[in-house]
Enzyme design. Sequence first.
Site, short mmCIF file in Angstrom:
data_model
loop_
_atom_site.label_atom_id
_atom_site.label_comp_id
_atom_site.label_asym_id
_atom_site.label_seq_id
_atom_site.Cartn_x
_atom_site.Cartn_y
_atom_site.Cartn_z
N GLN B 235 0.83 -1.20 0.00
CA GLN B 235 0.00 0.00 0.00
C GLN B 235 0.87 1.26 0.00
O GLN B 235 0.37 2.36 -0.19
CB GLN B 235 -0.94 0.00 1.21
CG GLN B 235 -2.06 -1.04 1.09
CD GLN B 235 -3.05 -1.04 2.24
OE1 GLN B 235 -3.27 -2.07 2.83
NE2 GLN B 235 -3.65 0.10 2.55
N ARG B 382 -9.60 -0.51 7.26
CA ARG B 382 -10.55 0.40 6.65
C ARG B 382 -10.92 1.56 7.57
O ARG B 382 -12.09 1.85 7.81
CB ARG B 382 -11.82 -0.32 6.21
CG ARG B 382 -12.49 0.47 5.11
CD ARG B 382 -13.59 -0.26 4.42
NE ARG B 382 -14.08 0.57 3.33
CZ ARG B 382 -14.48 0.09 2.17
NH1 ARG B 382 -14.44 -1.19 1.92
NH2 ARG B 382 -14.93 0.91 1.25
N CYS B 383 -9.89 2.18 8.10
CA CYS B 383 -10.13 3.39 8.89
C CYS B 383 -8.81 4.12 8.98
O CYS B 383 -7.78 3.59 8.63
CB CYS B 383 -10.63 3.05 10.29
SG CYS B 383 -9.42 2.22 11.33
N GLU B 758 -13.27 5.18 4.17
CA GLU B 758 -13.29 4.46 5.44
C GLU B 758 -14.41 4.91 6.36
O GLU B 758 -14.73 4.22 7.33
CB GLU B 758 -11.93 4.63 6.09
CG GLU B 758 -10.87 4.16 5.11
CD GLU B 758 -9.45 4.46 5.54
OE1 GLU B 758 -8.58 3.66 5.22
OE2 GLU B 758 -9.22 5.48 6.19
#
Lengths: 151, 804
Positions: B235, B382-383, B758
């Site tokens: 990522q 996902r945050c 997110e």
Amino acid sequence: MELQDEIRIKAPRETVYAALNDPEILKEAIPGCEEITKTSDTDLEAKVALKVGPVKARFSGKVKLDPSQAPEKFSLTGEGSGGPAGFAKGGADVELEEDGEETILRYTAKADIGGKLAQLGSRLITGTAKKLAASFFTKFAAAVEEAEAEA
Amino acid sequence: MNDMTPEDRKSALKGMGTSRKRVEDARFTQGKGNYVDDIKLPGMLFGDFVRSPYAHARVTSVRKDTAMALPGVIAVLTAEDLAPLGLHWMPTLAGDKQMVLADGKVLYQGQEVAFVVAENRYIAADAVELVEVEYEELPVVTNPFKAMDADAPTLREDIAGKMDGAHGPRKHNNHIFTWEQGDKEATESVLSGADVVAEEMIYYHRTHPCPLETCGSVASMDKVNGKLTLYGTFQAPHAVRTVASLISGIAEHNIRVISPDIGGGFGNKVGVYPGYVCSIVASIVTGKPVKWVEDRMDNLMTTAFARDYHMHGKISATTDGKITGLWCHTTADHGGFDACADPTKFPAGFMNICTGSYDIPVAYLAVDGVYTNKAPGGVAYRCSFRVTEASYFIERMMDILAIKLDMDPVELRMKNFVRKDQFPYQSALGWEYDSGDYHTAMDKALKAVGYDNLRKEQAEKLAAFKAGESRSLMGIGTAFFTEIVGAGPVKNCDILGLGMFDSCEIRIHPTGSAIARLGTISQGQGHATTFAQILASEIGIPADDITLEEGDTDTAPYGLGTYGSRSTPVAGAATAMAGRKIRAKAQMIAAYLLEVHDDDVEFDIDRFVVKGAPERFKTMKEIAFAAYNQAIPGIEPGLEAVSYYDPPNMTYPFGAYICVMDVDVDTGVADIRSVYALDDCGTRINPMIIEGQVHGGLTEALAIAMGQEIAYDEMGNVKTGTLMDFFIPTAWETPNYITDHTTTPSPHHPIGAKGVGESPNVGGVSMFSNAVHDAFRPFGLTQSHMPHDHWRIWKTANQLGLHG
């Protein structure tokens, strides 16, 4: 995981007890047993191939017997390692009750398992263990009864 | 083009605000994606790990000979082999170090013990079984509170007695750090004199991002030119290059890192994993390319868990519901190594956003990080960093306070929201919220769902339940979240010393099309679609004529990658700023071509026009051609720009989420009737992609709240290491979603965008969990731990005496 059950064997208690200490009968009765050797009166070493769900492993293990209350009671502890497939350790208490010429064998077994076996097999392990135990005692009873009949 | 209306010209660009179809999907839907496991290089070898079945044990011996004897096995690497290169340990993103391969002991089940390299994957898997490892079991600690007991076994013997950690003093051998924010004394004094105090232990369980594609890498060391090419599920490819250079000693210009298509990241692919290091070492040793790809069990057991926060909270208020103070002590279970992916100065991420959307005058937060016999990680699933934990904490505390005050949870929230006129708002725990209009968003949500009627219906259902006419309870879950995303300003945000700016480089081709390269990397977010839209609006070239590239460190400008919803806030800003540099040069060229002064032309959608004479213009296409092919005095040829954007602040998206569920007390099944999600992410670039992001995030929130967990037994066995036990919702479990929005642009972002990917996970988990709790509120339930699977809901009903 805990297992318990009882079976009736058509042989006197002394014969059943002796059979539980006989590597040859044990080898025949233990599912997947490839090798079993007695290293002392109370110590055994075994190699067993097992399949639990998708996990196939060859376990090598050590078993220690405690015959101090024989022949009525008898306990054993052991541990085995199946390499990357995981490991197992546990023990069992076996009670032999005389019922005429026959013997009632009761057992309570406890086991902890780890590694891939525990992860993949968690849904299957109790069922598999029950099946293996049942298979062991059925074969064991048959082997003892056969030996008794021959004697 | 000249006879087109301005509206036609604008829509031809497919710029910001357009629901442009995703350009990536043509290849994905036709199976033409190119993922790490699709990469096949000549002579490539395959690696696989021997992993520990024990959660805590000494490794007394590793015997390789039987494995090495298997035809096709090339090498078996152990810590001993890596030690001379100094690569048996590696730095983590959190300032700790982690074993690449077991160095004398293992600290969690599945830990990497040896790396087998073979001609193909099957041989490698067979050889793994043949490596004989002897272990000596040690006592296992999976509970972070027990890990801090005086007589707890020391897990990290390598740092035993070293009480000076990466984030300050350690108070126990299994302690990692204490992080404190806010005013402890003032908060405790407010709490002790408060009218009402609600206190609760909120546990946010351990879970896992579980992307469809697992982690993997292909390392190819070319011994002739000394260049290492590393393909991987990264990522943050640029950060990986720098870190790889620092730990391997290979000069950074000799390393090329490529993130190809990535099949979902959700934080799982931020960390540095032993597999990456081993594939590199194996390629250096063998001189051949080496591929390593996790299987699903490897992924769930070892790479990057999320959450595992035990949050003890106290919140105080006046009797009429005005919050006066907030106190939180968190015990953070980090597993065997501290490998959290957080900015260096924030060892518990942005947990200090835990005052949420409320005007809380005084607050105190302390977080203790603790080692246990579990896998390392602590990623932002996902945050943004630890924001779901913070949001879940405050949103549960609000509902619990509402119970204590005998108030409606929405009324309590409305009473305490930061008001529109308070922005920019300085929070008690140190953040400056950029913009917001919470009351408007909540009002819109309440009207949309018919909140008052839902409460009436709920009361009727409750009466029917109590009368024995029904066995189901209705729950209304409300959550109002404030996210903090877009890390971040280099003055306080870095990872391993790398500033968290991002970048964009644009080249306009002579015929008026363009290529833009960014420091980020899409994992499904649709960057190639949306960033082209930003540029289309900024420079007047149709989005369809702009190629977007990311993920190749030899070509893309340096950036810190994609996670924490930072791509739009940071790289999106860089894209707009680079576009504006292009536009500034284009203005000079246009003025020259039109024979007027620079200030006498202005930008108009896709052209520069002479002010007051719109019939005199030069399109961007004409300008691009002239930029390359016409000698313009004082202006060098070409039309390119690069921007490195260091954001002045974070952005603070927010949203109002409401769901309704019917809980069957006898089966524990929660039937989700409706989900309404209102998001305010500032300026909206592509409404269709936003909607898709919200759907995906809500579904992951549903998973986490209702069933997904990484559970351990007392021996440290991972009980949920396969997709049989680890819950991934299918279309069957996923409810229908209604999405909505308000738009409050970020005042400091060039295009006012805040990031959205997110938000739905941050708000969604609290919403679903609050609904379950709300259903049982009339029977005295204040807190029950997630995930709310059927068994746990049934147990809650049982404990509340609802089974007669």
